[in-house]
Structure formats: structure tokens, C-alpha cells
Design a protein around this motif. Structure first.
Motif, short mmCIF file in Angstrom:
data_model
loop_
_atom_site.label_atom_id
_atom_site.label_comp_id
_atom_site.label_asym_id
_atom_site.label_seq_id
_atom_site.Cartn_x
_atom_site.Cartn_y
_atom_site.Cartn_z
N GLY A 197 -32.19 66.54 -42.16
CA GLY A 197 -31.57 67.79 -42.50
C GLY A 197 -32.13 69.05 -41.55
N ARG A 198 -32.73 68.96 -40.59
CA ARG A 198 -33.52 70.02 -39.77
C ARG A 198 -32.14 70.50 -38.90
NH1 ARG A 198 -38.38 71.39 -40.56
NH2 ARG A 198 -39.67 69.80 -41.76
N HIS A 199 -31.96 71.92 -38.99
CA HIS A 199 -30.85 72.37 -38.05
C HIS A 199 -31.63 73.28 -36.88
CE1 HIS A 199 -28.21 71.52 -41.70
NE2 HIS A 199 -27.39 71.95 -40.91
N GLU A 200 -32.13 72.34 -36.02
CA GLU A 200 -32.71 72.96 -35.18
C GLU A 200 -31.84 73.12 -33.64
OE1 GLU A 200 -35.62 74.22 -34.95
OE2 GLU A 200 -36.83 73.29 -36.57
N LEU A 201 -32.16 73.92 -32.74
CA LEU A 201 -31.19 74.06 -31.67
C LEU A 201 -30.88 72.78 -30.87
CD1 LEU A 201 -32.59 77.46 -30.05
CD2 LEU A 201 -30.85 77.18 -31.73
N ASP A 202 -31.75 72.09 -30.87
CA ASP A 202 -31.48 70.62 -30.05
C ASP A 202 -30.74 69.51 -30.86
OD1 ASP A 202 -33.57 69.95 -31.60
OD2 ASP A 202 -34.68 69.13 -29.90
N SER A 203 -30.53 69.82 -32.08
CA SER A 203 -30.08 68.80 -33.09
C SER A 203 -28.61 68.57 -33.10
CB SER A 203 -30.16 69.22 -34.61
OG SER A 203 -29.60 68.15 -35.43
N GLY A 258 -24.50 63.55 -26.89
CA GLY A 258 -25.71 64.37 -26.80
C GLY A 258 -25.42 65.83 -26.32
N GLN A 259 -24.25 66.15 -25.92
CA GLN A 259 -23.99 67.52 -25.72
C GLN A 259 -23.47 68.36 -26.81
OE1 GLN A 259 -24.14 68.64 -22.26
NE2 GLN A 259 -25.23 66.64 -22.21
N TRP A 260 -23.29 67.61 -28.10
CA TRP A 260 -22.99 68.40 -29.17
C TRP A 260 -24.17 69.02 -30.01
CZ3 TRP A 260 -20.00 63.63 -31.71
CH2 TRP A 260 -19.02 63.38 -30.80
N THR A 261 -25.00 69.83 -29.20
CA THR A 261 -26.34 70.27 -29.95
C THR A 261 -25.89 71.58 -30.63
OG1 THR A 261 -26.54 71.62 -27.89
CG2 THR A 261 -27.67 69.56 -28.11
N TRP A 262 -26.82 71.86 -31.50
CA TRP A 262 -26.57 72.68 -32.82
C TRP A 262 -26.62 74.26 -32.01
CZ3 TRP A 262 -24.21 73.23 -36.83
CH2 TRP A 262 -24.51 74.28 -37.94
N GLY A 263 -27.54 74.43 -31.08
CA GLY A 263 -27.53 75.78 -30.29
C GLY A 263 -26.47 76.10 -29.58
N ARG A 264 -25.74 75.02 -29.27
CA ARG A 264 -24.41 75.32 -28.34
C ARG A 264 -23.16 75.75 -29.32
NH1 ARG A 264 -21.13 70.47 -25.00
NH2 ARG A 264 -19.51 71.97 -24.09
N VAL A 265 -23.11 75.26 -30.50
CA VAL A 265 -21.90 75.51 -31.22
C VAL A 265 -22.39 76.39 -32.27
CG1 VAL A 265 -21.17 73.08 -30.98
CG2 VAL A 265 -22.69 73.59 -32.94
N HIS A 266 -23.50 76.88 -32.68
CA HIS A 266 -23.92 77.73 -33.85
C HIS A 266 -24.71 78.75 -33.06
CE1 HIS A 266 -26.37 78.67 -37.61
NE2 HIS A 266 -25.13 78.46 -38.16
N THR A 267 -23.80 80.03 -33.25
CA THR A 267 -24.41 81.20 -32.61
C THR A 267 -23.96 82.67 -33.40
OG1 THR A 267 -22.15 81.60 -31.46
CG2 THR A 267 -23.83 80.41 -30.40
N LEU A 268 -25.03 83.36 -33.02
CA LEU A 268 -25.02 84.66 -33.87
C LEU A 268 -24.85 86.01 -32.91
CD1 LEU A 268 -25.86 86.70 -36.12
CD2 LEU A 268 -27.95 86.68 -35.38
N THR A 269 -23.62 86.61 -33.23
CA THR A 269 -23.05 87.80 -32.63
C THR A 269 -23.23 88.99 -33.59
OG1 THR A 269 -21.97 86.54 -30.88
CG2 THR A 269 -21.27 89.02 -31.44
N ALA A 326 -28.25 79.91 -32.50
CA ALA A 326 -29.20 80.24 -33.93
C ALA A 326 -29.67 78.91 -34.52
CB ALA A 326 -28.19 81.15 -34.91
N PRO A 327 -30.69 78.70 -34.67
CA PRO A 327 -31.18 77.69 -35.61
C PRO A 327 -30.69 77.91 -36.99
CG PRO A 327 -33.05 79.02 -35.13
CD PRO A 327 -31.96 79.60 -34.54
N GLY A 328 -31.16 76.99 -38.03
CA GLY A 328 -31.01 77.36 -39.53
C GLY A 328 -29.64 77.00 -39.78
N GLY A 329 -29.07 77.48 -40.97
CA GLY A 329 -27.77 77.30 -41.48
C GLY A 329 -27.45 77.27 -42.88
N ARG A 330 -26.48 76.80 -43.39
CA ARG A 330 -26.06 77.30 -44.78
C ARG A 330 -26.96 76.46 -45.76
NH1 ARG A 330 -20.94 78.32 -45.76
NH2 ARG A 330 -20.82 77.27 -47.89
N GLU A 331 -27.39 77.47 -46.80
CA GLU A 331 -28.32 77.20 -47.75
C GLU A 331 -29.57 76.42 -47.29
OE1 GLU A 331 -28.34 78.62 -51.06
OE2 GLU A 331 -26.73 79.47 -49.86
N ILE A 332 -30.32 77.01 -46.30
CA ILE A 332 -31.42 76.84 -45.77
C ILE A 332 -32.43 77.63 -45.83
CG2 ILE A 332 -32.50 75.95 -43.36
CD1 ILE A 332 -29.80 74.46 -42.92
N PRO A 333 -33.86 77.56 -46.03
CA PRO A 333 -34.47 78.86 -46.14
C PRO A 333 -34.21 79.81 -44.91
CG PRO A 333 -35.82 76.70 -46.89
CD PRO A 333 -34.36 76.32 -46.31
#
Length: 799
Positions: free
Chosen positions: A580-586, A673-684, A706-713
């Protein structure tokens, strides 16, 4: 040619010089001397390396007058846009696209309520004197200094800020907490059009008393009513996004007693979750006058810190999320459409007209009505309102709510008794106050006026105004509110989950999942950990959640059956084993969040239709509903109503899985391998003017991976939907205060202290924030002096 090039060079240089002078002229003054009328003595304002002002005055009213001046230097446009939002005046400067938002806020009754509320205030009360001084400081800045860039671009006229504006912004704050307006239409539609079996995934106690009944022809809502309610839910969901302004969404806060800290004194942590926008929501300032000092986080047009600490105490806030708003379907007199049935008789609707000014357009006249239950909220839709008036009962409009006094006191609450007394004065919106002091006390109060509702009434559904079950006979005493003082466990946590009442009374609300709170609780409860500023940072930045496995485990067999080849089978097994870790490379985070959306769409869209499905995705109830649905193979939701066959869980999960893979392959490539979290999850960080190109390039900041995500600390949260995902809300600041050494606390602003475009402090903290770094919050005199980058002296006017 040489002469032409020379002339062109001179012209370009002149334009560049003029533009530079124009921009420089808009920047805040952080050094030098200025005259400020009605000061009793000089005020020193020292600015540190982050642009945070440290104010020192000899008199309290001077302190607040100076705060208003320096706050306006950095955030005048934010003040202007917020008061216009709250009072329904955005279309006057932003044009026709904001008419619907203005119509909604006029219908909510915030403007009318604020005007009445302000008229009742005692001008000699200390909190009101402080507010008046603060507003005077804002108005003196506005009258004497160049208008912000945005004022020039939009043609905004300068006009004084008033007490009514401050109270209206408090109403905006309360509205952003009111999830019922976005949730009750959807749940009521499910009950009436689909049946009670479809409500089981939402875990609502089935109490039909008080709610509208479709079987009763006289009370039934028509198709036009349902269309109007769907439009109302969508309007409520989108109103703040359309204005590019922050919306309060949740929060984490905890306080640990000295028994469990390395220093032996309480340690407080807080990160309120708010929609991201530019400028950032909080304005930091240190205030000091004889008998008073505080390092606080202020909202626009509020002189009192909503978050703060001193050498003696500290506090943070989270949303209580109690349901303090009911929607009530009124019955209209067939002989007189201006009357509704109330307490056994026909009563007249109150009515008034208001006019919305529209930039480059004709004014829009509104006819706003009110029943004994409250404003007719679907009047916000104009001609699309439907056949039946829907009234809105809202605690913000009906309680005494001395919130100015509450926060004036909370800014000075160094003992349990003082803090409890301050919290008791917060009636709406509902807030959790998490507090500790250097004497070793820790406490939490769920602060709100909780309405009494007749037994069996379920306020999650639209109520029937013809029955007394829609009425409120009174409010619970504050002693019945959830609260704790110095609990034996040695820590207190607030993370928006449903709290327990000391009296056992049910407290309806739209609470968040327990997962985030449970994860934090488990770590705070560890007996082998002594908490300090360093390990508290790691806890605030935690990116893992147990929620994926709660959702996926009941579907494991169906997911394995849906995989078509070895690559897909490997992806399934990775997902089922994921921590369940939402790190940038996940990659797992990306796949899970896409699957979550596809599962929701495959299950819910055919029953709800586009409007109600979209509204449901914007509510908190969707997060808790999906795991219940996954665990119930017999739920009627699994059947796809758009096909003649009867589908079950296996068919729908297979469809969702294949749809998720198809979307990711189409948009991000065949290689997982290209579907990394940091590529698709961003903050503007979006500015109100940055919603249109090319102004987005000038005013917005981002995108930032952006790391993290919904209902995560580390709750950098996006809306459920297809990838890529824009972070919508998350920590609006991260604060850590060890009361053994409160002069060296830590914090971070997600963007920057200044709201002035092109100023050096406009976005100087954005990179640190997204990378999880913290900055010192200077408090001690030696630290403030060492880190001062300029001093502005505000001087009294000479006689």
C-alpha cells in the motif's frame, strides 16, 4: 538596418524596464518606514528568510492593525476573491462562468446571515476591537499602496473590507465542511429509485422515519426534482473548484503526553487537509505585545490564528465532520405556490430579491425564498430547480456561534479550563480542537452545536418537511460532545473518523475511512517509541495504507481469473502482495488507483447515470462503500443493467481489470514499468486566474510529482477517476511543536508565504514541501534577529 535594430533594442529594453518597474512596484515592502494612522506607538515588523513577519507592538490593537496591513501586503487579492466568493460577487469580476457559483452562495444565505450577525456584535468586546483594528490595517494598505496585479488585470475596484466580509468568509469555511449538500441527494436517489438493498454498501442504518417516501404520491419527488437535485449536488461539488479557491477536506492531528516523548513534555503534530490553491491558505505571523505572544497560522480576513503555538501551549484543528446540514422537501399548497405545509398548517414562504452583477454581461436577478426550515436551496438552480422546494436547515445559520470570541480566547488558552471554554464557543462549522500545554496537559474537544433530532430520523436522506421529524427541538449540551482530557493511553489522535460520544448519543456525520486514523493510532500506541521532532516527521510523511488490501482481498479469485497472460498474472500477484505504499516509483499504486475507478464505474455507473455517479465519486461515502461492495458477492450492484444478461462479481471485476489495463497501456505505454506513481500523480497549485491559458504559465505552480494519496497519512489526495491524477487536497501545512522547546518548532507552507506573483516568496517552499522537508518557525528573540532579512517600521501619524 543598424538604426532599425538599435531602435528596436531600445524599445524592447524600455518595455522590459517598464514591466520590471511595474512588477517591483507591486511587491510587499519588507524594509523601511511607513506611517500607519491610529497607531498609539511604533510597531516593528521583521521578516525572516521565508517572508514570515514577526510583529512586536506596545498595544494589542496596534498589533492587530499592523497585522492587517502586512497581511494585506501579501494576500490582498486572496482576501478580495474570498469575500466575493462567500458573498456571491465573483461574476462581477470573473464573468458569466461564475454566475452559478454566485447563485449558490446567495442561496445559501451566508451574505444575509453575515449582515445580521455583524449588526449584533458588541463593538467594545476585545475580539471585535481586535477585528476592527485588523480591518483598518487592511483598508489603510489598500488605500495607500498600489493595487495587486490581479486587480489591474480584472479591473477590480477598491472598496473597504468590513466585519460583514469576515463573517461571510467564516460562512464559506462552514460551507466547505458541509458534505450533506453533496451527499444527501445521491443517497436519497439510490433509496428511492433503486431500493434499500442498494444502500447496504453505504452502511446506513435503515430508519425510514422522517424521510421522503416515493410511495406517497403527494410527497414523491418528480423526475424534474431528481434532475434538479443531481444538478445541485454537482454545483455544490464544483463551485469552489470553478473559483480556484481552497476547500477544507479533512486533517490529521495528534498530541502525545510527556510520558511518550523524548523531551518529557507534550508534542503536538498537525496537518489540516485543504484543497490546494495559489496563494496557499495559511498566512504565518508571530505576534508579540505586552501580555500576549503567539506564532500563528491565519486565514484571509481573520485576525485570530486558527492554528498556533506559544511558549506555553499549542493546538491544531481537524474537521469534526458532524452532519450539521439537512435537506428537507417541502410540500407546496396546490392553491398557493407561495405556501408550504408546516406544523399542521399552510405558512407563507419568505421571499427577497438580489442582483448579481456580471462582468461584460447583463445583471442577473435572483428570487430567493425561505421556509421555516431554512433557505430553499434549489432556488440556486433557477429554472432548473424542479417542482418541489428543497429547504436547507444549517447549524451555521441557526446557532449563536460566537466564533470570533472562541478563537480570540483560543489564541490565549494556556490552561485546560481556558481551552475548553474557547472550544465550547465554536458552534459551526464543527471542529476538533487538539491541544496541549507545557504543564503536561493534553486534550481534545469535538467543538460544535450538535442538533437534537427526533428518534429514528436518518439525516443522511432528504427529510419530509410535512412531518415534525424534520424539525430540531434543540441542541445537545457541550458535555455530550466527544472529548478527552489527559487520557490514560498518553496520546490523542484526530483523523476525521467517527468519534464516540461520552453520553452514547449517535452523532450523524460524513466521516472518513478509519484506515488513515487506524494506521496513525497503531504507531502512536507503540510502547517502544519515544516521540520527537524527527520521528514525528516520518509519521506525517507516511505513504502507506491498508485500504488496498481491504478492497482487493475479497476479489482475489476474480482478479486471478481475469488475468489473460503471464504479464497480467504477475501484475495481479504484485497487487495482491502490495504493502500500500504510494511512493513516486510505485507501479502498484498506479494500477490500484486505476482499477479502483474502473471498478466503481463498472458497478455504479449503469444504475446512477453520469450526474449522480460523478457526484458520488466526490463524496466521502464512496471510499467506505467500495470495500463493502467487494465483500458482498450477492450485492445487486454487480448486475450491469445496460445488458440483458445478469452479471455477477466475476464478470464485472474482469471487465474493470481489463479496462484498467487498456487505459494505462493506451495513455502510458505497453511497459508497466513506465506506469510509475510520480508520473501520473502530480500537484499543481492553481491560481484563480491560472485556469485559463496562457495565464496558467504565469500564475500556477507545478506540476510537481507527488507521493502519498487518498486516505494516507501523507494525504496528497486525488479524486477517484482515470489516470493521470491531479492532487486536489492534502496537508495545507505540516507543523510539529515540542512543548519542551516550542521556540524551535518546525513547519512548512506548501507554496509560499506571499500571494504576490513574481515575489521571491510566492513559491519558494513548494519544492521543499513536496519532498517532505520542514523549515524552522522562528520564535525566540535571538533566532528572529539572526534570521531577519528586513525590518518594516510602522509609525504613528504625527499630530
Amino acid at each position: 538596418m543598424k538604426r532599425t535594430l538599435t531602435a528596436l533594442t531600445v524599445a524592447v529594453a524600455a518595455v522590459a524596464a517598464g514591466a520590471a518597474w511595474y512588477v517591483l512596484d507591486k511587491r510587499p515592502l519588507r524594509d523601511g518606514e511607513l506611517i500607519l494612522a491610529r497607531l498609539q506607538a511604533p510597531v516593528s515588523v521583521r521578516y525572516d528568510e521565508r517572508g514570515v513577519p514577526h510583529l512586536r507592538a506596545e498595544h494589542e490593537e496596534d498589533l492587530y492593525r499592523a497585522l492587517g496591513f502586512v497581511h494585506a501586503q501579501d494576500r490582498l487579492f486572496q482576501m478580495e476573491i474570498l469575500r466575493r466568493l462567500a458573498r456571491g460577487e465573483l461574476a462581477e469580476i470573473l464573468g458569466e462562468r461564475l454566475v452559478d457559483t454566485d447563485r449558490l452562495f446567495r442561496t445559501l444565505g451566508i451574505r444575509e446571515h453575515a449582515d445580521r450577525y455583524a449588526g449584533r456584535l458588541d463593538r467594545q468586546a476585545p475580539e471585535v476591537r481586535a477585528l476592527l483594528a485588523y480591518l483598518d490595517g487592511i483598508n489603510q494598505y489598500q488605500a495607500s499602496r498600489p493595487a495587486p496585479l490581479e486587480f489591474d488585470l480584472l479591473g477590480i475596484p477598491k472598496r473597504p473590507f468590513t466585519v460583514e466580509d469576515t463573517v461571510s468568509v467564516t460562512g464559506y469555511l462552514a460551507y466547505t465542511f458541509a458534505a450533506a449538500l453533496r451527499t444527501e441527494p445521491v443517497l436519497s436517489y439510490i433509496r428511492e429509485r433503486l431500493g434499500s438493498d442498494y444502500l447496504k454498501i453505504f452502511d446506513l442504518d435503515w430508519h425510514p422515519q422522517g424521510v421522503i417516501r416515493q410511495a406517497d404520491a403527494a410527497a414523491a419527488l418528480t423526475e424534474r426534482d431528481w434532475q434538479g437535485l443531481g444538478a445541485l449536488a454537482r454545483l455544490s461539488q464544483n463551485a469552489l473548484a470553478a473559483a480556484g479557491l481552497p476547500q477544507f477536506e479533512g486533517s490529521n492531528a495528534w498530541v502525545v503526553s510527556g510520558r511518550h516523548t523524548r523531551s518529557g513534555k507534550p508534542l503536538l503534530a498537525g496537518d489540516p487537509h485543504i484543497r490546494y490553491a495559489a496563494p496557499a491558505v495559511w498566512y504565518e505571523a508571530q505576534l508579540s505585545a505586552p501580555g500576549f505572544e503567539l506564532y500563528g497560522h491565519h486565514q484571509a480576513l481573520s485576525p485570530f490564528a486558527l492554528l498556533g503555538h506559544s511558549r506555553r501551549f499549542a493546538w491544531s484543528l481537524t474537521m469534526f465532520q458532524n452532519d450539521d446540514l439537512d435537506l428537507i422537501a417541502e410540500k407546496v399548497n396546490p392553491e398557493n405556490p407561495e405556501q408550504v405545509w408546516y406544523q399542521g398548517r399552510w405558512v407563507d414562504l419568505e421571499s427577497r430579491e438580489e442582483t448579481i452583477k456580471v462582468k461584460d454581461g447583463e445583471p442577473v436577478t435572483l428570487r430567493l425564498r425561505r421556509s421555516p426550515h431554512g433557505p430553499i436551496i434549489n432556488d440556486a438552480l433557477g429554472a432548473g430547480a424542479g417542482d418541489r422546494p428543497i429547504a436547507m436547515w444549517w447549524a451555521f445559520l441557526t446557532t449563536e456561534n460566537p466564533i470570533l470570541e472562541a478563537f480570540y480566547r483560543l489564541n490565549r488558552a494556556d490552561t485546560l479550563d481556558k481551552a475548553r471554554s474557547a472550544a465550547e464557543r465554536i458552534h459551526a462549522p464543527g471542529l476538533n480542537v487538539v491541544w496541549g500545554n507545557a504543564d503536561g496537559d493534553i486534550a481534545w474537544w469535538a467543538a460544535a452545536k450538535l442538533p437534537l433530532r427526533p428518534a429514528g430520523v436518518n439525516p443522511s436522506l432528504i427529510l419530509d418537511g410535512t412531518t415534525g421529524e424534520a424539525d430540531k427541538p434543540g441542541f445537545l449540551p457541550f458535555s455530550a460532545n466527544p472529548q478527552e482530557e489527559n487520557p490514560a493511553r498518553g496520546f490523542i489522535l484526530s483523523a476525521n473518523y467517527q468519534p464516540l460520544s461520552p453520553s452514547g448519543v449517535a452523532i450523524p456525520g460524513y466521516y472518513n475511512l478509519p484506515d488513515r486514523g487506524q494506521r496513525l493510532y497503531d504507531r502512536l500506541a507503540r510502547a517502544d517509541v519515544q516521540w520527537d521532532l524527527e520521528n514525528s516527521q516520518a509519521l506525517q510523511l507516511e505513504t502507506a495504507t491498508d485500504y488496498p488490501q481491504r478492497l482487493l482481498r475479497p476479489l482475489a479469485a476474480e482478479l486471478r481469473g481475469a488475468a489473460r497472460d503471464d504479464q497480467e498474472r504477475q501484475l495481479v500477484e504484485r497487487l495482491l502482495a502490495w504493502d500500500g505504499r504510494h511512493e513516486l516509483d510505485s507501479v502498484d499504486a498506479t494500477l490500484f488507483n486505476q482499477l479502483t475507478y474502473q471498478l466503481a464505474a463498472a458497478v455504479l455507473l449503469d444504475e446512477l447515470g453520469e450526474t449522480f455517479f460523478d457526484s458520488l465519486l466526490g463524496t466521502r461515502v464512496i471510499d467506505s462503500a467500495l470495500p463493502r461492495l467487494a465483500a458482498d458477492a450477492d450485492s445487486p450492484w454487480w448486475d450491469d443493467r445496460s445488458t440483458p444478461a445478469r452479471e455477477g462479481r466475476a464478470e464485472i471485476v474482469a471487465k474493470a481489470w481489463q479496462d484498467a489495463l487498456a487505459h494505462l497501456r493506451s495513455d502510458f505505454g505497453e511497459d508497466p514499468g513506465q506506469w510509475t506513481w510520480g508520473r501520473v500523480h502530480t500537484l499543481t497549485h492553481g491560481h484563480p486566474l491560472g485556469q485559463q491559458r496562457p495565464l496558467d504559465w504565469l500564475f500556477n505552480v507545478g506540476p510537481l510529482a507527488a507521493p502519498g494519496g487518498r486516505e494516507i497519512p501523507n494525504n496528497l489526495s486525488h479524486r477517484i477517476g482515470p489516470a493521470p491524477w491531479a492532487v486536489v487536497h492534502g496537508p495545507s501545512t505540516r507543523r510539529l511543536i515540542d512543548l519542551a522547546d516550542p521556540e524551535h518548532s518546525l513547519g512548512i507552507n506548501p507554496l509560499g508565504q506571499s500571494g504576490v506573483p513574481f515575489d521571491r516568496h510566492y513559491a519558494d517552499q513548494a519544492e521543499d514541501f513536496i519532498r517532505g522537508r520542514y523549515q524552522p518557525q522562528h520564535y525566540a528573540e535571538a533566532d528572529v534577529a539572526a534570521h531577519s532579512r528586513g525590518e518594516l517600521r510602522l509609525l504613528p501619524a504625527r499630530d
